[in-house]
Design a protein around this motif. Structure first.
Motif, mmCIF file in Angstrom:
data_model
loop_
_atom_site.group_PDB
_atom_site.id
_atom_site.type_symbol
_atom_site.label_atom_id
_atom_site.label_comp_id
_atom_site.label_asym_id
_atom_site.label_seq_id
_atom_site.Cartn_x
_atom_site.Cartn_y
_atom_site.Cartn_z
ATOM 1 N N VAL A 112 0.829 -1.301 -0.036
ATOM 2 C CA VAL A 112 -0.054 0.083 0.201
ATOM 3 C C VAL A 112 1.006 1.260 0.197
ATOM 4 O O VAL A 112 0.393 2.244 0.181
ATOM 5 N N GLY A 113 1.984 1.047 -0.123
ATOM 6 C CA GLY A 113 3.287 2.357 -0.265
ATOM 7 C C GLY A 113 3.204 3.053 -1.428
ATOM 8 O O GLY A 113 2.569 2.469 -2.382
ATOM 9 N N PRO A 114 3.609 4.180 -1.269
ATOM 10 C CA PRO A 114 3.606 5.003 -2.698
ATOM 11 C C PRO A 114 4.971 4.889 -3.702
ATOM 12 O O PRO A 114 5.130 5.088 -4.742
ATOM 13 N N ASN A 115 5.813 3.668 -3.194
ATOM 14 C CA ASN A 115 7.200 3.631 -4.050
ATOM 15 C C ASN A 115 7.139 2.256 -4.848
ATOM 16 O O ASN A 115 6.687 1.401 -4.392
ATOM 17 N N TYR A 116 7.368 2.715 -6.099
ATOM 18 C CA TYR A 116 7.258 1.610 -7.039
ATOM 19 C C TYR A 116 8.643 1.338 -8.142
ATOM 20 O O TYR A 116 9.261 2.464 -8.289
ATOM 21 N N ILE A 117 8.988 0.393 -8.429
ATOM 22 C CA ILE A 117 9.884 0.101 -9.524
ATOM 23 C C ILE A 117 9.124 -0.175 -10.823
ATOM 24 O O ILE A 117 8.210 -1.216 -10.764
ATOM 25 N N PHE A 118 9.408 0.222 -11.968
ATOM 26 C CA PHE A 118 8.904 0.216 -13.261
ATOM 27 C C PHE A 118 9.828 -0.827 -13.952
ATOM 28 O O PHE A 118 10.971 -0.697 -14.026
ATOM 29 N N VAL A 119 9.287 -1.693 -14.698
ATOM 30 C CA VAL A 119 9.976 -2.698 -15.602
ATOM 31 C C VAL A 119 9.371 -2.728 -17.083
ATOM 32 O O VAL A 119 8.185 -2.606 -17.381
ATOM 33 N N GLN A 120 10.257 -2.596 -18.006
ATOM 34 C CA GLN A 120 10.078 -2.842 -19.305
ATOM 35 C C GLN A 120 10.495 -4.127 -20.099
ATOM 36 O O GLN A 120 11.496 -4.588 -19.626
ATOM 37 N N TYR A 121 9.620 -4.779 -20.708
ATOM 38 C CA TYR A 121 9.985 -6.036 -21.162
ATOM 39 C C TYR A 121 9.374 -6.313 -22.730
ATOM 40 O O TYR A 121 8.348 -5.806 -22.962
ATOM 41 N N VAL A 122 9.794 -7.546 -23.176
ATOM 42 C CA VAL A 122 8.953 -8.031 -24.405
ATOM 43 C C VAL A 122 8.350 -9.103 -24.294
ATOM 44 O O VAL A 122 8.926 -10.075 -23.492
ATOM 45 N N ASN A 123 7.022 -9.045 -24.425
ATOM 46 C CA ASN A 123 6.159 -10.088 -24.383
ATOM 47 C C ASN A 123 6.157 -10.929 -25.577
ATOM 48 O O ASN A 123 5.400 -10.623 -26.457
ATOM 49 N N ASP A 124 6.942 -11.989 -25.623
ATOM 50 C CA ASP A 124 7.219 -12.728 -26.848
ATOM 51 C C ASP A 124 6.144 -13.865 -27.063
ATOM 52 O O ASP A 124 6.208 -14.682 -26.338
ATOM 53 N N SER A 125 5.689 -13.753 -28.265
ATOM 54 C CA SER A 125 4.458 -14.521 -28.411
ATOM 55 C C SER A 125 4.932 -16.058 -29.163
ATOM 56 O O SER A 125 4.103 -16.674 -29.479
ATOM 57 N N ASP A 126 6.354 -16.025 -29.252
ATOM 58 C CA ASP A 126 6.877 -17.317 -29.494
ATOM 59 C C ASP A 126 8.121 -17.349 -29.112
ATOM 60 O O ASP A 126 9.303 -16.903 -29.525
ATOM 61 N N PRO A 127 8.291 -18.425 -28.032
ATOM 62 C CA PRO A 127 9.733 -18.235 -27.177
ATOM 63 C C PRO A 127 10.849 -18.633 -27.922
ATOM 64 O O PRO A 127 10.906 -19.495 -28.853
ATOM 65 N N GLY A 128 11.877 -17.923 -27.789
ATOM 66 C CA GLY A 128 13.235 -18.047 -28.213
ATOM 67 C C GLY A 128 13.537 -17.234 -29.370
ATOM 68 O O GLY A 128 12.716 -16.162 -29.690
ATOM 69 N N SER A 129 14.823 -17.151 -29.747
ATOM 70 C CA SER A 129 15.236 -16.201 -30.707
ATOM 71 C C SER A 129 15.233 -16.698 -32.026
ATOM 72 O O SER A 129 15.701 -17.785 -32.510
ATOM 73 N N ALA A 130 14.539 -15.930 -32.872
ATOM 74 C CA ALA A 130 14.115 -16.150 -33.925
ATOM 75 C C ALA A 130 15.582 -16.386 -35.143
ATOM 76 O O ALA A 130 15.695 -17.252 -35.558
ATOM 77 N N ILE A 131 16.753 -15.727 -34.635
ATOM 78 C CA ILE A 131 17.909 -15.590 -35.459
ATOM 79 C C ILE A 131 18.938 -16.876 -34.950
ATOM 80 O O ILE A 131 19.757 -17.225 -35.472
ATOM 81 N N GLN A 132 18.300 -17.532 -33.745
ATOM 82 C CA GLN A 132 19.093 -18.771 -33.418
ATOM 83 C C GLN A 132 18.214 -19.783 -33.838
ATOM 84 O O GLN A 132 18.437 -21.078 -33.421
ATOM 85 N N ALA A 133 17.164 -19.746 -34.582
ATOM 86 C CA ALA A 133 16.338 -20.752 -35.201
ATOM 87 C C ALA A 133 15.562 -21.571 -34.038
ATOM 88 O O ALA A 133 15.321 -22.770 -33.801
ATOM 89 N N GLU A 134 15.066 -20.666 -33.099
ATOM 90 C CA GLU A 134 14.392 -21.114 -31.938
ATOM 91 C C GLU A 134 13.152 -20.728 -31.960
ATOM 92 O O GLU A 134 12.204 -21.493 -31.212
#
Length: 927
Positions: free
Chosen positions: A356-378
């Protein structure tokens, strides 16, 4: 908007073509000094890439609407080599000019500390590194020394185990706290020293120079069971460190949570083996309220469980949620003060009681709809969302947590190996990575054979969360003096008040005879020598097999370097069979180890017999099985003594290979082969040519003595050296049939034989993918042909292949080969081969496998006597029938692979006839 162009940096000109992976920090110390810090990585080819620091200083009085300041000369900061993710940050404290750079790169060897420390995997790479830092206290004008965090005189042993147990990875982060002290967190891989294998297991670590301690932030020493984690990732990856309300927060992505029972959060394609790196990640956080000394248990911030997801149209669950590549703000924000109306908040109410406090940490991320790196053929290329959320600066969870240095789950997995009577000790550390004292109790159960695993250390007690926060233990495998090859197992459980109780470890390994070493299965098989001068013995080297010519006059040997004693360097049976649509290829040539996945596992020890037969020396390899226990084999060797064959220039050995289907169903498309690496002598290495005699199913190598070590490139005298292998079909009585052609009367029979160059097929490792292709595609006869005429003589090996067979459950397949080596001309070689094909080896007992310990022991009481005959009669004639034998292999008295009245009759004859009937033998009736 200010557009600032960075012109070519002086030290990067010339052989550098690009710079990449920039890191930027900014200093404004409140006194008018403003500095932009830039860390870049070049691709300088003369140094395998190097990291450079450069800064630009401007005074606060300069008009901020125009570019100002000058980029200074770059400084080589010492992070040479392979470091993809150096991190840099600057202090925010008013009046401070501190800047720190941290990176991981190739490990030192410990020589700077008075000794050389061997490490599991040398060299430079993404994972096997040390962690280093450099700090400046004057805004980058000067820098302190490059400091190795993970290898120093006082940290060579850390938390009860060498720091080499965990190697720093390339993903890390740094932060200056409100007290102006920096903190660094990094991912580290667990090098599993007991089997040498790489996995995604590891830990997140924290270090700060004030405490000068390395502490565990999060432990993930466990293996993925359903899907992979992706290229260069571990079970937990990409740690980010933040500060809020005088607490430290580390956020990271984790793939599944095997210890907690979550192991199927994967894309559907992973289950078919079509895609690697298919785990769906979630973002977690862990908290410390004492500057990183202790960390609480992780909490899931995104909680996007999407098992069996697939972005392919028509998939049962078309959308995956894999949360990756995140970044967190360094310092929490007071949203009341800033008037923030951001609504996306991670719901942590389920495990912390809400915030219930006022202090927060913000996070930015990629929500990958197909897991793994495409350039690694994953994974596939997808339009994935870039998302932002916040979470409250929550308090810690007070709980002890135990981390095991030996992976939980399958801690030691067969075919790990230890010789009988030679203990193998695993160092074991239990570390309290939580923030409260942990109690523990260790129990070892289900030991077969009894007592094969012993614990050294205190089996129960308490582990502090302070310093030290660990206990050192060890597990000794093969604690008893075993004398036979056998499989060993034990279950270990650690219970207590810690949040992740219980920790379960399974121990599986093979107790194998010293003759069954980690290399050269054929070397381990040919352990006998005979009076005829044919040496079939370990010569002490890698491979090191002879079949040389001990009785040849010294004048005939022109080798000047001593390399001519290893005609037969290495060899192995080879099998290929399909499992779940993929071919399994198993062999043990070229320094492969019995702990390798494509190696045979020993079941029994080898034996030799130079006495019982006047004409032959006998030996067998012992019994081996594939790792899945599907196919077993045994090789019997027959070396003629001087009474049958006594030519000092030529040596002969016959080999019978028996393949046995130990599975519950028939095996189709089985290829049974044998490989040899004949090193026909030469001064300067193996300079072989090959030849094929299709009419005799014979393949040979020729080689000469070369004088290149003396500068004479001409072939010296006595240059005709032969080494050959001959495929012989098997007759109905199990002996070689020299009259039948390639059909062999068994399945398709002969399939193909070939010679190939080691440089292509072996190199540093025995290439099983190429071997599989050759077994299936190279039918008929094929010999090596060099594309360059002047390099026709190279290091060659040969393979003889038969198949494809269908082997029924509990059925055996026999193959015969002749091995010949010699000195002479073509006519002498042909004559030796012709003689070899007239030799008929003695009949030896059939291949046996299974429960038989005492032949004839129907009632399985470890003796053979009248009670066994009586029990056999009751089984056949009583009404109702007597009990079935506990081990039909023992009840099969006459070893004809069945149990019937003939076995009872043979038993009666053995006990009552005069003279007694033949002694019982182990059969195959009940395998």
């Amino acid at each position: 908007m200010i557009v600032d162009t960075l012109i070519t940096l002086p030290l990067l000109a010339g052989n550098a073509t690009a710079v990449l992976w920039p890191r930027v920090a900014y200093t404004n110390d409140g006194t008018g000094l403003e500095v932009t810090h830039l860390l870049i990585h070049s691709d300088r080819t003369d140094a395998d890439g190097e990291a450079f620091y450069v800064r630009k200083v401007r005074a606060a009085s300069i008009d901020s609407t125009a570019a100002s300041g000058v980029w200074e000369t770059p400084i080589l900061v010492g992070f040479g080599g392979f470091n993809l993710s150096p991190a840099m940050t600057a202090s925010r404290k008013v009046g401070s000019q501190k800047v720190v750079i941290a990176a991981s790169f190739g490990r030192g060897d410990g020589t700077q500390f008075g000794g050389v420390i061997s490490r599991p995997n040398g060299g430079i790479g993404q994972n096997d590194n040390d962690l280093y830092y450099m700090e400046s206290t004057d805004a980058g004008a000067t820098w302190g020394q490059l400091t190795n965090v993970t290898m120093r005189p006082d940290s060579l042993v850390h938390e009860g185990h060498p720091v080499f147990d965990f190697s720093a990875g390339a993903k890390l982060d740094v932060l200056y706290d409100q007290a102006d002290n920096f903190h660094v967190v990094w991912q580290a891989i667990k090098w599993e020293g007991y089997d040498g294998q790489f996995s995604a297991a590891g830990r997140l670590f924290h270090y700060d120079p004030i405490s000068d301690k390395i502490r565990v932030v999060h432990d993930f020493v466990w293996d993925q069971t359903e899907c992979g984690v992706g290229a260069f990732n571990l079970n937990a990856t990409n740690p980010q460190i933040s500060e809020c309300d005088s607490k430290l927060y580390v956020t990271f992505t984790q793939f599944n949570d095997v210890p907690a029972g979550l192991e199927d959060d994967c894309a559907e394609r992973a289950s078919t083996g079509a895609t690697a790196g298919a785990s769906n990640g979630d973002i977690y956080v862990t908290v410390s309220d004492n500057a990183g000394l202790n960390w609480d248990q992780k909490r899931n911030l995104t909680d996007t469980y999407t098992p069996n997801c697939d972005t392919i149209p028509g998939g049962l669950n078309p959308d995956c949620d894999s949360d990756m590549w995140h970044s967190a703000i360094r310092y929490g924000i007071d949203i009341d003060f800033n008037g923030d109306t951001f609504d996306a908040i991670a719901d942590l109410s389920g495990n912390i009681g809400g915030y219930v406090g006022p202090n927060y940490i913000f996070v930015q991320y990629v929500n990958d709809s197909d897991p793994g790196s495409a350039i690694q053929a994953e994974g596939a290329w997808t339009n994935s969302s870039l998302k932002v959320f916040r979470f409250g600066c929550v308090e810690k969870i007070s709980n002890p947590l135990l981390a095991s240095s030996i992976p939980v789950g399958q801690a030691v997995e067969d075919p790990a190996f230890t010789p009988p009577g030679t203990d193998s000790t695993l160092a074991w550390t239990l570390t309290n990575v939580g923030n409260a004292a942990a109690t523990y109790t260790i129990t070892i159960t289900n030991q077969t054979p009894p007592g094969n695993v012993a614990l050294t250390g205190v089996a129960s007690g308490s582990i502090s969360e302070g310093d030290p926060n660990f206990i050192g233990l060890s597990l000794t495998l093969n604690a008893l003096l075993e004398t036979t090859v056998q499989h060993a197992h034990a279950d270990i459980e650690v219970t207590g008040n810690f949040a992740n109780s219980p920790l379960n470890l399974a121990i599986d390994y093979t107790i194998a005879n010293l003759e069954l070493r980690k290399t050269d299965t054929l070397a381990n098989c040919l352990v006998f020598a005979n009076t005829g001068g044919t040496a079939l013995q370990n010569n002490g080297g890698a491979g090191g097999l002879t079949m040389d010519f001990q009785n040849v006059p010294a004048s005939s040997e022109v080798d000047t370097t001593g390399n001519a004693d290893n005609y037969l360097f290495d060899g192995s049976p080879i099998v290929s069979y399909p499992v779940a649509g993929n071919n399994i290829v198993v062999s043990s040539m070229f320094s492969t180890s019995i702990v390798d996945s494509f190696q045979f596992r020993p079941l029994t020890s080898p034996s030799s017999d130079d006495i019982s037969n006047v004409d032959w020396s006998l030996g067998n390899s012992g019994q081996f099985t594939t790792q899945d226990s599907t196919l077993c084999f045994q090789v019997d060797y027959f070396a003629p003594k001087a009474s049958l064959f006594n030519d000092p220039n030529w040596k002969i050995v016959l080999a019978r290979v028996c393949y046995y289907n130990n599975s519950a169903s028939s095996l189709d498309s089985v290829f049974c082969a044998y490989g040899w690496d004949w090193d026909v002598p030469s001064d300067s290495g193996s300079r072989n040519t090959s030849n094929i005699d299709a009419s005799n199913f014979l393949i040979s190598l020729q080689g000469g003595e070369w004088g290149q070590d003396t500068g004479n490139t001409a072939i010296l005298p006595n240059d005709e050296r032969y080494a050959a292998s001959i495929y012989i079909p098997t007759s109905t009585n199990g002996l070689p049939d020299y009259t039948v052609g390639g059909s062999g009367g068994m399945g398709v029979g002969f399939y193909g034989m070939y010679t190939r160059d080691n440089a292509t097929y072996v190199s540093a490792d025995w290439d099983h993918a190429k071997l599989d292709t050759a077994l299936h595609d190279l039918s008929g006869f094929s010999k090596f042909s060099s594309p360059a005429p002047d390099s026709a003589e190279v290091d060659l090996h040969m393979v003889l292949n038969s198949g494809a067979y269908t082997i029924d459950s509990d059925d055996s397949l026999y193959m015969w080969f002749i091995m010949v080596t010699g000195i002479g001309d073509q006519a002498a070689f042909d004559a030796c081969v012709a003689t070899a094909k007239t030799l008929e080896p003695p009949v030896t007992p059939a291949f046996t496998l299974g429960c038989c310990v005492t032949p004839g022991d129907f009632n399985h009481d470890n003796t053979f006597n009248i009670a066994d005959v009586t029990a056999g009669i009751a089984r056949i004639f009583a009404s109702p029938p007597g009990p079935a034998p506990s081990c039909q292999d023992e009840a099969d008295f006459n070893s004809d692979n069945t149990f019937n009245i003939a076995d009872v009759t043979a038993g009666i004859a053995r006990i009552f006839a005069s003279p007694p009937g033949p002694a019982p033998a182990c059969g195959n009736a009940g395998i």
